[in-house]
Design a protein around this motif. Structure first.
Motif, PDB file in Angstrom:
ATOM      1  N   GLN A  29      47.885  39.654  31.700  1.00 20.09           N
ATOM      2  CA  GLN A  29      46.879  39.693  32.760  1.00 20.09           C
ATOM      3  C   GLN A  29      47.126  38.598  33.801  1.00 20.09           C
ATOM      4  O   GLN A  29      47.008  38.826  35.008  1.00 20.09           O
ATOM      5  CB  GLN A  29      45.479  39.526  32.166  1.00 20.09           C
ATOM      6  CG  GLN A  29      44.962  40.743  31.430  1.00 20.09           C
ATOM      7  CD  GLN A  29      44.596  41.887  32.365  1.00 20.09           C
ATOM      8  OE1 GLN A  29      44.398  41.691  33.571  1.00 20.09           O
ATOM      9  NE2 GLN A  29      44.520  43.093  31.825  1.00 20.09           N
ATOM     10  N   CYS A  33      48.023  39.289  37.813  1.00 16.90           N
ATOM     11  CA  CYS A  33      47.149  38.798  38.886  1.00 16.90           C
ATOM     12  C   CYS A  33      47.841  37.770  39.774  1.00 16.90           C
ATOM     13  O   CYS A  33      47.712  37.812  41.006  1.00 16.90           O
ATOM     14  CB  CYS A  33      45.870  38.220  38.284  1.00 16.90           C
ATOM     15  SG  CYS A  33      44.823  39.458  37.494  1.00 16.90           S
ATOM     16  N   LYS A  36      50.422  39.614  42.017  1.00 16.91           N
ATOM     17  CA  LYS A  36      49.790  40.389  43.086  1.00 16.91           C
ATOM     18  C   LYS A  36      49.300  39.484  44.211  1.00 16.91           C
ATOM     19  O   LYS A  36      49.525  39.755  45.401  1.00 16.91           O
ATOM     20  CB  LYS A  36      48.615  41.193  42.522  1.00 16.91           C
ATOM     21  CG  LYS A  36      49.016  42.424  41.728  1.00 16.91           C
ATOM     22  CD  LYS A  36      49.565  43.513  42.644  1.00 16.91           C
ATOM     23  CE  LYS A  36      49.863  44.780  41.881  1.00 16.91           C
ATOM     24  NZ  LYS A  36      50.434  45.849  42.748  1.00 16.91           N
ATOM     25  N   LEU A  37      48.627  38.392  43.859  1.00 19.70           N
ATOM     26  CA  LEU A  37      48.044  37.516  44.866  1.00 19.70           C
ATOM     27  C   LEU A  37      49.096  36.690  45.611  1.00 19.70           C
ATOM     28  O   LEU A  37      48.963  36.427  46.804  1.00 19.70           O
ATOM     29  CB  LEU A  37      47.011  36.593  44.233  1.00 19.70           C
ATOM     30  CG  LEU A  37      45.713  37.264  43.767  1.00 19.70           C
ATOM     31  CD1 LEU A  37      44.824  36.262  43.035  1.00 19.70           C
ATOM     32  CD2 LEU A  37      44.955  37.867  44.948  1.00 19.70           C
ATOM     33  N   LYS A  76      39.887  33.187  44.616  1.00 20.45           N
ATOM     34  CA  LYS A  76      40.342  34.578  44.677  1.00 20.45           C
ATOM     35  C   LYS A  76      40.880  35.044  43.324  1.00 20.45           C
ATOM     36  O   LYS A  76      40.639  36.168  42.892  1.00 20.45           O
ATOM     37  CB  LYS A  76      41.433  34.720  45.748  1.00 20.45           C
ATOM     38  CG  LYS A  76      40.963  34.487  47.165  1.00 20.45           C
ATOM     39  CD  LYS A  76      42.133  34.611  48.136  1.00 20.45           C
ATOM     40  CE  LYS A  76      41.687  34.385  49.563  1.00 20.45           C
ATOM     41  NZ  LYS A  76      42.826  34.473  50.514  1.00 20.45           N
ATOM     42  N   LEU A  77      41.613  34.155  42.667  1.00 18.54           N
ATOM     43  CA  LEU A  77      42.206  34.499  41.380  1.00 18.54           C
ATOM     44  C   LEU A  77      41.146  34.850  40.342  1.00 18.54           C
ATOM     45  O   LEU A  77      41.262  35.838  39.618  1.00 18.54           O
ATOM     46  CB  LEU A  77      43.069  33.338  40.874  1.00 18.54           C
ATOM     47  CG  LEU A  77      43.713  33.496  39.498  1.00 18.54           C
ATOM     48  CD1 LEU A  77      44.741  34.624  39.505  1.00 18.54           C
ATOM     49  CD2 LEU A  77      44.363  32.179  39.053  1.00 18.54           C
ATOM     50  N   ILE A  79      38.156  35.954  40.777  1.00 17.69           N
ATOM     51  CA  ILE A  79      37.528  37.238  41.099  1.00 17.69           C
ATOM     52  C   ILE A  79      38.398  38.389  40.588  1.00 17.69           C
ATOM     53  O   ILE A  79      37.904  39.387  40.056  1.00 17.69           O
ATOM     54  CB  ILE A  79      37.303  37.372  42.613  1.00 17.69           C
ATOM     55  CG1 ILE A  79      36.221  36.383  43.077  1.00 17.69           C
ATOM     56  CG2 ILE A  79      36.903  38.798  42.997  1.00 17.69           C
ATOM     57  CD1 ILE A  79      36.025  36.349  44.565  1.00 17.69           C
ATOM     58  N   PHE A  80      39.701  38.220  40.702  1.00 11.79           N
ATOM     59  CA  PHE A  80      40.674  39.255  40.353  1.00 11.79           C
ATOM     60  C   PHE A  80      40.872  39.383  38.839  1.00 11.79           C
ATOM     61  O   PHE A  80      41.078  40.473  38.301  1.00 11.79           O
ATOM     62  CB  PHE A  80      41.988  38.943  41.051  1.00 11.79           C
ATOM     63  CG  PHE A  80      42.950  40.097  41.150  1.00 11.79           C
ATOM     64  CD1 PHE A  80      42.524  41.417  41.096  1.00 11.79           C
ATOM     65  CD2 PHE A  80      44.311  39.853  41.293  1.00 11.79           C
ATOM     66  CE1 PHE A  80      43.412  42.471  41.193  1.00 11.79           C
ATOM     67  CE2 PHE A  80      45.218  40.900  41.392  1.00 11.79           C
ATOM     68  CZ  PHE A  80      44.760  42.212  41.335  1.00 11.79           C
TER      69      PHE A  80
END
Length: 253
Positions: A29, A33, A36-37, A76-77, A79-80
């Motif tokens: 996971q 993440c 992607k970010l 942001k991380l 939240i993702f």
């Protein structure tokens, strides 16, 4: 640049830390993440490989990234990421720093209760036998007299080194909760849960202290294999590193 990640997670719905095909893992996971970010493949290296269902109040990992990490990245991380994983901080470290190999000690705690409580079922094991905590602490103290823990190593483990240095090992009891604390430089696969199960057999007088000593001396993998306890009560709670691998700046939320 090399960065350390400090995180915590509820391991109930994960097949452990390490990436595996077709199953959900903490490391998997995180890599998904972060990649992607940051828009580039990110490889995460953890400080420990917790088993399926094991939790972490404090875990560290590292990754390499060519650019700076902005202060709002952590927001942001989180939240993702899934709700059961939280990254508490990300910070740069010396390029030689390694989350696994530079760790000097790791501490685990295991929680169990003899009183049934449905709200504890995912984080604490319900153990309905009465226990003698004095005898359990006698057994826990004995662990610090040994270095070879082959008796508590999983049978199919590929490790050729079963030497561990245990710094502390003890039981406490508060508000109907038994807590076992153990700190060592390293642990073998499922070693902590096997030790706990065997000490519980001492606590319920199924075996005595002499027999506990003999189990350790035999150095046979999972000599007392029926005693491994469920993962739900086990937490990785603290990892210590030498100060010289760190810089001062952290990105926290």
């Amino acid at each position: 640049m090399r960065f350390f990640i400090e995180l915590s997670y509820n391991g109930k719905n994960f097949h452990g830390w390490q990436v595996q095909k077709k199953v959900n893992t903490i490391e998997g996971q995180l890599e998904y993440c972060f990649s992607k970010l940051l828009k580039t493949p990110i490889n995460i290296i953890g400080a420990s490989r917790t088993d399926t269902g094991v939790h972490a109040k404090q875990m560290f990992a590292h990754f390499d990234y060519e650019n700076q990490i902005h202060d709002n990245f952590l927001y942001k991380l989180n939240i993702f990421l899934p709700h059961s994983i939280k990254v508490n901080s990300i910070f740069p470290v010396k390029n030689y720093a390694h989350a696994r190999f530079n760790a000097t000690s790791r501490t685990y705690k295991y929680f169990l209760t003899c009183e049934k409580n449905p709200f504890y079922r995912d984080i604490c094991w319900y153990y309905f036998y009465s226990l003698d905590i004095k005898k359990m602490n006698q057994a826990a103290k004995i662990l610090m007299d040994y270095k070879d823990f082959s008796s508590f190593c999983k049978k199919n483990s590929s490790s050729n080194n079963n030497i561990c240095h245990i710094y502390q090992s003890y039981w406490s009891f508060k508000k109907n909760i038994f807590c076992f604390t153990i700190e060592a430089n390293r642990f073998l696969r499922s070693m902590v849960r096997s030790i706990i199960g065997t000490i519980l057999d001492v606590g319920r007088k199924k075996i005595d202290i002499d027999e506990f000593n003999e189990i350790i001396k035999l150095k046979k993998k999972y000599h007392y294999s029926s005693s491994i306890v469920p993962a739900c009560g086990l937490f990785l709670t603290n990892i210590i590193y030498p100060e010289d691998i760190f810089y001062e700046k952290k990105f926290e939320k």
